[in-house]
Write a protein that holds these residues in place. Sequence first.
Motif, PDB file in Angstrom:
ATOM      1  N   ILE A  45       0.842  -1.210   0.000  1.00  0.00           N
ATOM      2  CA  ILE A  45       0.000   0.000   0.000  1.00  0.00           C
ATOM      3  C   ILE A  45       0.871   1.252   0.000  1.00  0.00           C
ATOM      4  O   ILE A  45       0.621   2.198  -0.763  1.00  0.00           O
ATOM      5  CB  ILE A  45      -0.946  -0.007   1.213  1.00  0.00           C
ATOM      6  N   LEU A  46       1.901   1.273   0.844  1.00  0.00           N
ATOM      7  CA  LEU A  46       2.790   2.436   0.891  1.00  0.00           C
ATOM      8  C   LEU A  46       3.471   2.667  -0.453  1.00  0.00           C
ATOM      9  O   LEU A  46       3.623   3.810  -0.894  1.00  0.00           O
ATOM     10  CB  LEU A  46       3.836   2.262   1.988  1.00  0.00           C
ATOM     11  N   GLN A  47       3.871   1.582  -1.122  1.00  0.00           N
ATOM     12  CA  GLN A  47       4.555   1.708  -2.422  1.00  0.00           C
ATOM     13  C   GLN A  47       3.600   2.188  -3.508  1.00  0.00           C
ATOM     14  O   GLN A  47       3.922   3.118  -4.250  1.00  0.00           O
ATOM     15  CB  GLN A  47       5.171   0.357  -2.822  1.00  0.00           C
ATOM     16  N   THR A  48       2.429   1.576  -3.599  1.00  0.00           N
ATOM     17  CA  THR A  48       1.533   1.898  -4.712  1.00  0.00           C
ATOM     18  C   THR A  48       0.749   3.194  -4.519  1.00  0.00           C
ATOM     19  O   THR A  48       0.478   3.888  -5.490  1.00  0.00           O
ATOM     20  CB  THR A  48       0.542   0.741  -4.978  1.00  0.00           C
ATOM     21  N   LYS A  49       0.396   3.519  -3.296  1.00  0.00           N
ATOM     22  CA  LYS A  49      -0.439   4.700  -3.049  1.00  0.00           C
ATOM     23  C   LYS A  49       0.340   5.940  -2.642  1.00  0.00           C
ATOM     24  O   LYS A  49      -0.044   7.058  -2.982  1.00  0.00           O
ATOM     25  CB  LYS A  49      -1.482   4.404  -1.964  1.00  0.00           C
TER      26      LYS A  49
END
Length: 92
Positions: A45-49
């Motif tokens: 989530i941290l990487q994609t968003k």
Amino acid sequence: MILLNGGVPIAFGGTEEPAAYGELISIGGLGPSVNAKLSSTIAEILQTKLYIDSSRFYIKFYDSEVNLRFLYSLFYVYMTLNAGEFDAFILI
């Protein structure tokens, strides 16, 4: 519940590139295998968003029993949110 407070300066690994710090509190159910799955999901989530590399975040895991101290903590979070100190609030 997830609280996001963006725009806070943070140094991680000696640089000020995007990074994240989190504390995950659960009332039972945490352990090494669960923590690994949660870490992996949070990293994705941290990487994609938010475009934060998985090597630039730290999570503290707390497995707590229901007690007054924990309930007071939740009350503090609720009151803090009403004061507008956080950018986002997600209850999960």
